[in-house]
Design an enzyme around this catalytic site. Structure first.
Site: not given
Length: 305
Positions: A220, A268
């Site tokens: 993350r 991502h």
């Protein structure tokens, strides 16, 4: 009894169609067009607007669209069960992404691409094997470890609590972090975002590296202090970095990471659950809720995963 889909900016209608294909009798409402909030007992969410989950007085279960639940843990009303989604493709895709990143760095793929652009023939030496450290030994971390185990890599793993896994030396807790980092050639971050992992990879962290290694960040974004990453690269503490997640997404065009010669950026996309698998996972938990059975991938709100 109704199922709400709350995923701004994503195709809620497409997911609703997949769920209807599994069960045509499902009552599905798609945010923001929620006409009967009092009927919603199950919500599938991705980055829901702040406070929206409080609009459903009968809510029992919230399921995250992905494996991460950061952004949801503090938003869950008291007494509501939070689940995440970890599909088979999520694990195999992450395994493949990490292997691709390692092999591309070993074979100097970026340098050869630059040579090709200049019409320059330059055979290059390449690395073999090496010590790979995986931070985060949940389902994704274990899938990556299993994929690398037979390919000539020495594996090390680090997690919050002790885990014993085959063909891997494991470490746990802050007190064993420096030993974990001592001799790595590749460092892979697959940690969940928690209070303990936020900002973990900072200047002090990089100073603990025993030798220059290559970072693959697919956990993350807020776990990595981007300014400290740039300093670590410039100081030679890191050979390079492959980054799939960022503190701010999309990564702003003004970010200096775009132009850094030793940073590879992906948007991502390391590992994405297919719509078909997502629908099956959601429907499974929806039926389990209706029948009072155990749910899959329940999150501990105190741990954040």
């Amino acid at each position: 009894m109704s199922l709400a889909i709350i995923m701004p900016g994503r195709n809620g209608e497409g997911l609703a169609e997949r769920l209807k294909a599994l069960d045509g009798g499902l009552d599905i409402q798609i945010w923001p067009d929620i006409e009967r909030p009092e009927a919603v007992e199950f919500a599938l969410c991705w980055q829901p607007p702040q406070g929206v989950l409080g609009d459903f007085p009968a809510l029992k279960v919230v399921q995250s669209l992905g494996a991460g639940v950061d952004g949801l843990t503090e938003a869950i009303p008291l007494g509501v069960t939070l689940c995440r989604t970890v599909s088979p493709s999520l694990k195999t895709d992450m395994r493949d992404y990490v292997l691709l990143a390692i092999l591309a760095e070993q074979r100097q793929w970026d340098a050869m691409a630059a040579d090709q652009a200049q019409g320059h023939w330059q055979p290059r030496h390449y690395r073999r094997g090496g010590v790979v450290g995986i931070m985060g030994l949940g389902e994704l971390g274990q899938a990556v470890a299993a994929g690398l185990a037979g390919l000539g890599f020495q594996l090390k793993g680090w997690s919050r609590t002790l885990k014993r896994l085959p063909a891997m030396e494991t470490f746990h807790g802050p007190e064993q972090l420096e030993d974990f980092l001592a001799d790595l050639d590749y460092l892979i971050c697959l940690l969940p975002l928690t209070d303990q992992t936020r900002g973990l990879m900072d200047s002090g962290f990089f100073a603990k590296l025993g030798k220059p290694c290559y970072l693959i960040q697919a956990g993350r974004g807020p776990q990595l202090v981007e300014a400290d990453l740039r300093s670590a690269l410039d100081q030679g503490l890191l050979r390079g970095a492959c980054l799939d997640v960022f503190d701010v997404e999309p990564l702003p065009p003004s970010s200096p990471l775009w132009q850094h010669p030793r940073v590879r950026i992906t948007p991502h996309c390391a590992s994405v659950t297919s719509g078909k698998e997502l629908a099956k996972a959601v429907y499974h938990n929806y039926l389990a809720m209706c029948q009072g059975l155990a749910l899959d991938q329940v999150v501990d709100p105190e741990q954040g995963y």
